[in-house]
Design an enzyme around this catalytic site. Structure first.
Site, PDB file in Angstrom:
ATOM      1  N   TYR A  43       0.718  -1.221  -0.011  1.00  0.00           N
ATOM      2  CA  TYR A  43       0.012   0.098   0.179  1.00  0.00           C
ATOM      3  C   TYR A  43       0.750   1.187   0.043  1.00  0.00           C
ATOM      4  O   TYR A  43       0.591   2.105  -0.784  1.00  0.00           O
ATOM      5  CB  TYR A  43      -0.970   0.071   1.094  1.00  0.00           C
ATOM      6  CG  TYR A  43      -1.956   1.143   1.389  1.00  0.00           C
ATOM      7  CD1 TYR A  43      -2.853   1.236   0.396  1.00  0.00           C
ATOM      8  CD2 TYR A  43      -1.933   1.925   2.415  1.00  0.00           C
ATOM      9  CE1 TYR A  43      -3.829   2.185   0.261  1.00  0.00           C
ATOM     10  CE2 TYR A  43      -2.652   3.015   2.401  1.00  0.00           C
ATOM     11  CZ  TYR A  43      -3.625   3.026   1.527  1.00  0.00           C
ATOM     12  OH  TYR A  43      -4.475   4.264   1.530  1.00  0.00           O
ATOM     13  N   VAL A  61      -9.652   0.100  13.033  1.00  0.00           N
ATOM     14  CA  VAL A  61     -10.021   0.356  14.372  1.00  0.00           C
ATOM     15  C   VAL A  61     -11.300   0.801  14.656  1.00  0.00           C
ATOM     16  O   VAL A  61     -11.917   0.555  15.381  1.00  0.00           O
ATOM     17  CB  VAL A  61      -8.981   1.196  14.973  1.00  0.00           C
ATOM     18  CG1 VAL A  61      -8.736   2.621  14.728  1.00  0.00           C
ATOM     19  CG2 VAL A  61      -8.968   0.910  16.452  1.00  0.00           C
ATOM     20  N   PHE A  73     -13.769  -1.504  16.838  1.00  0.00           N
ATOM     21  CA  PHE A  73     -13.976  -0.973  18.443  1.00  0.00           C
ATOM     22  C   PHE A  73     -15.681  -0.813  18.390  1.00  0.00           C
ATOM     23  O   PHE A  73     -16.267  -1.232  19.721  1.00  0.00           O
ATOM     24  CB  PHE A  73     -13.233   0.184  18.762  1.00  0.00           C
ATOM     25  CG  PHE A  73     -11.756  -0.158  19.067  1.00  0.00           C
ATOM     26  CD1 PHE A  73     -11.150  -1.252  18.823  1.00  0.00           C
ATOM     27  CD2 PHE A  73     -10.998   1.133  19.628  1.00  0.00           C
ATOM     28  CE1 PHE A  73      -9.900  -1.511  19.206  1.00  0.00           C
ATOM     29  CE2 PHE A  73      -9.487   0.640  20.046  1.00  0.00           C
ATOM     30  CZ  PHE A  73      -9.116  -0.293  19.712  1.00  0.00           C
ATOM     31  N   GLY A  76      -1.077  -4.494  20.639  1.00  0.00           N
ATOM     32  CA  GLY A  76      -0.060  -3.988  21.294  1.00  0.00           C
ATOM     33  C   GLY A  76      -0.432  -3.462  22.635  1.00  0.00           C
ATOM     34  O   GLY A  76      -1.428  -3.895  23.539  1.00  0.00           O
ATOM     35  N   GLN A  84       0.290   3.353  20.908  1.00  0.00           N
ATOM     36  CA  GLN A  84       0.326   3.888  19.600  1.00  0.00           C
ATOM     37  C   GLN A  84      -0.901   4.909  19.464  1.00  0.00           C
ATOM     38  O   GLN A  84      -1.923   4.634  19.925  1.00  0.00           O
ATOM     39  CB  GLN A  84       0.416   3.032  18.414  1.00  0.00           C
ATOM     40  CG  GLN A  84      -0.835   2.170  18.206  1.00  0.00           C
ATOM     41  CD  GLN A  84      -1.228   0.870  18.958  1.00  0.00           C
ATOM     42  OE1 GLN A  84      -0.814   0.906  20.231  1.00  0.00           O
ATOM     43  NE2 GLN A  84      -1.901  -0.114  18.459  1.00  0.00           N
ATOM     44  N   THR A  85      -0.454   6.178  18.461  1.00  0.00           N
ATOM     45  CA  THR A  85      -1.558   7.189  18.372  1.00  0.00           C
ATOM     46  C   THR A  85      -2.118   7.211  16.851  1.00  0.00           C
ATOM     47  O   THR A  85      -1.208   7.004  16.095  1.00  0.00           O
ATOM     48  CB  THR A  85      -0.933   8.435  18.764  1.00  0.00           C
ATOM     49  OG1 THR A  85       0.287   8.949  18.003  1.00  0.00           O
ATOM     50  CG2 THR A  85      -0.604   8.313  20.116  1.00  0.00           C
ATOM     51  N   PRO A 135       2.541   1.850  12.597  1.00  0.00           N
ATOM     52  CA  PRO A 135       3.002   2.953  12.863  1.00  0.00           C
ATOM     53  C   PRO A 135       2.957   3.459  14.295  1.00  0.00           C
ATOM     54  O   PRO A 135       1.720   3.437  14.990  1.00  0.00           O
ATOM     55  CB  PRO A 135       2.349   4.056  11.919  1.00  0.00           C
ATOM     56  CG  PRO A 135       1.982   3.406  10.921  1.00  0.00           C
ATOM     57  CD  PRO A 135       1.751   2.153  11.250  1.00  0.00           C
ATOM     58  N   ARG A 151       1.091   9.054  14.762  1.00  0.00           N
ATOM     59  CA  ARG A 151       0.370   9.631  13.732  1.00  0.00           C
ATOM     60  C   ARG A 151      -0.380  10.692  13.807  1.00  0.00           C
ATOM     61  O   ARG A 151      -1.534  10.802  14.713  1.00  0.00           O
ATOM     62  CB  ARG A 151      -0.352   8.661  12.748  1.00  0.00           C
ATOM     63  CG  ARG A 151      -0.672   9.157  11.324  1.00  0.00           C
ATOM     64  CD  ARG A 151      -1.630   8.378  10.458  1.00  0.00           C
ATOM     65  NE  ARG A 151      -0.689   7.107   9.953  1.00  0.00           N
ATOM     66  CZ  ARG A 151      -1.069   6.097   9.646  1.00  0.00           C
ATOM     67  NH1 ARG A 151      -2.500   5.811   9.871  1.00  0.00           N
ATOM     68  NH2 ARG A 151      -0.545   5.161   9.106  1.00  0.00           N
TER      69      ARG A 151
HETATM   70  N1  UDP Z   1      -6.068  -1.365  15.957  1.00  0.00           N
HETATM   71  C1  UDP Z   1      -6.265  -2.088  17.140  1.00  0.00           C
HETATM   72  N2  UDP Z   1      -7.430  -3.064  17.354  1.00  0.00           N
HETATM   73  C2  UDP Z   1      -7.921  -3.337  16.071  1.00  0.00           C
HETATM   74  C3  UDP Z   1      -7.777  -2.647  15.027  1.00  0.00           C
HETATM   75  C4  UDP Z   1      -6.596  -1.655  14.883  1.00  0.00           C
HETATM   76  O1  UDP Z   1      -5.902  -1.825  18.431  1.00  0.00           O
HETATM   77  O2  UDP Z   1      -9.034  -4.044  16.166  1.00  0.00           O
HETATM   78  C5  UDP Z   1      -4.886  -0.389  15.985  1.00  0.00           C
HETATM   79  C6  UDP Z   1      -3.866  -0.896  15.035  1.00  0.00           C
HETATM   80  O3  UDP Z   1      -2.642  -1.462  15.611  1.00  0.00           O
HETATM   81  C7  UDP Z   1      -3.342   0.754  14.634  1.00  0.00           C
HETATM   82  C8  UDP Z   1      -4.582   1.440  15.087  1.00  0.00           C
HETATM   83  O4  UDP Z   1      -5.655   0.831  15.742  1.00  0.00           O
HETATM   84  O5  UDP Z   1      -2.375   0.938  15.546  1.00  0.00           O
HETATM   85  C9  UDP Z   1      -5.293   2.079  13.833  1.00  0.00           C
HETATM   86  O6  UDP Z   1      -5.230   0.869  12.773  1.00  0.00           O
HETATM   87  P1  UDP Z   1      -6.278   0.918  11.573  1.00  0.00           P
HETATM   88  O7  UDP Z   1      -6.405  -0.492  10.997  1.00  0.00           O
HETATM   89  O8  UDP Z   1      -7.688   1.461  11.868  1.00  0.00           O
HETATM   90  O9  UDP Z   1      -5.547   2.023  10.512  1.00  0.00           O
HETATM   91  P2  UDP Z   1      -3.992   2.381  10.436  1.00  0.00           P
HETATM   92  O10 UDP Z   1      -3.880   3.583  11.084  1.00  0.00           O
HETATM   93  O11 UDP Z   1      -3.009   1.492  10.990  1.00  0.00           O
HETATM   94  O12 UDP Z   1      -3.662   2.222   8.803  1.00  0.00           O
END
Ligand code: UDP
Length: 338
Positions: free
Chosen positions: A169, A211, A215, A229, A233-234, A299, A302
């Protein structure tokens, strides 16, 4: 004294800008059946465009556009944009959105993701060039990779792992940016590049893995909320209507630097743990957080620097998270089994 306007002497039609024709503008939206694409199509129709959507429905859905089917200004073509694009008649604006955009989608579809970013961008640019249309590429904050500069400014070149799971991507969008600039420099195509940060709202797929749908659907079902994790992470979440308005303004921006990339996103940054708590509050859920392994190359931080968007577009987000979550949660509630 200015002459009085009468029915016989109508005022001449005035263009919104030098490029907007006095006749109805025609826009092509690749990926127009997707989450962002379908919202953009609605905005364009409401602002008087004729709109042609091209989408192969790999991640998009006709559910997102079926309410537009009777509109004489709307046309849908089911086609993969990596194939040659032929359209009759004039086109004034090409909005190139087509691409899988969720980490689990591009993990499942790595080659299609690379193809739409490379071959699809090539075809969309070719269409714009042949029609003398202005072209807008929807790029992404993923071009910054796991960023070492925070918040991310457009001048930052990024920290991307080209061979990791997100590389398909990230690199396809980086290639798409390079190709867009090459068409601008070599062929004089008028181009715009928007770097989109995390966006949410109605019409995200319930199971797209990102996410927000994850959620919200977990919270609505009172199921465990899966924080990947340690949750430090933000991300910074922008409501879809704000984002679409920013993209629209960039296409029509006449600033001397308008062909340079422009971040569009909401700079309100939060950790994923804080985000989980906000979702629990907004849904009134009984869910608790569980931790799952952090995906590779996720990441750590962000947040967009939107100074440039403020300056050249007069744009900034208006909808805060609590406000944007209301229609978003209502949408997911309507999509989940009762
Ligand atoms: N994330 C999470 N739980 C989930 C899905 C995503 O904690 O069920 C975290 C993911 O690891 C990342 C953030 O949420 O740090 C945003 O993930 P997303 O897939 O929405 O998009 P990204 O910003 O990583 O492209």
């Amino acid at each position: 004294m200015p002459p009085r306007k009468t029915a016989k002497t109508p005022a001449p039609k005035r263009s919104r800008n030098a490029r907007t024709p006095a006749v109805q503008p025609v826009s092509v939206v690749t990926g127009g059946a997707g989450f962002l694409g379908s919202h953009l199509v609605e905005l364009l129709l409401s602002r008087g465009h004729r709109v042609v959507v091209i989408d192969n429905l790999v991640t998009g859905s006709t559910d997102n556009i079926q309410h537009l089917a009777g509109n004489p200004d709307f046309r849908f073509i089911k086609q993969d944009v990596t194939e040659y694009l032929y359209l009759d008649g004039s086109v004034n604006y090409v909005w190139h959105l087509a691409s899988p955009a969720s980490p689990i989608d591009y993990l499942e579809l790595p080659i299609q993701t690379l193809k739409v970013g490379s071959l699809g961008t090539h075809k969309a640019l070719g269409l714009a060039m042949s029609k003398g249309a202005r072209f807008l590429l929807t790029s992404t904050s993923e071009v910054y990779g796991d960023p070492l500069v925070h918040p991310q400014t457009e001048s930052y070149w990024g920290n991307v792992n080209p061979i990791g799971p997100r590389g398909c991507y990230d690199e396809s969008k980086r290639f798409a940016e390079a190709l867009t600039m090459a068409y601008h420099r070599e062929h004089g195509v008028e181009t715009r590049i928007v770097r989109i940060f995390n966006t949410y709202g109605p019409r995200m797929r319930v199971k797209d893995g990102r996410v927000v749908p994850a959620f919200v659907s977990q919270a609505l079902g009172n199921k465990p909320i899966t924080v990947f994790g340690d949750g430090t992470q933000t991300r910074s979440f922008c409501f879809v209507s704000d984002l679409i308005e920013g993209i629209y303004r960039l296409m029509f921006c006449e600033h001397a630097t308008a062909n340079q990339p422009c971040n569009i996103g909401n700079p309100h940054e939060m950790t994923m743990l804080q985000f989980a708590q906000e979702i629990v509050r907004a849904t009134g859920s009984k869910s608790r957080v569980v931790h799952k392994p952090l995906p590779q190359d996720d990441p750590k931080q962000r947040k967009p620097d939107i100074t440039r968007a403020r300056e050249i577009l007069g744009w900034e987000p208006r909808i805060n998270l609590a406000e944007g979550l209301v229609p978003t949660i209502a949408y997911f509630r309507s999509k989940l089994p009762v």
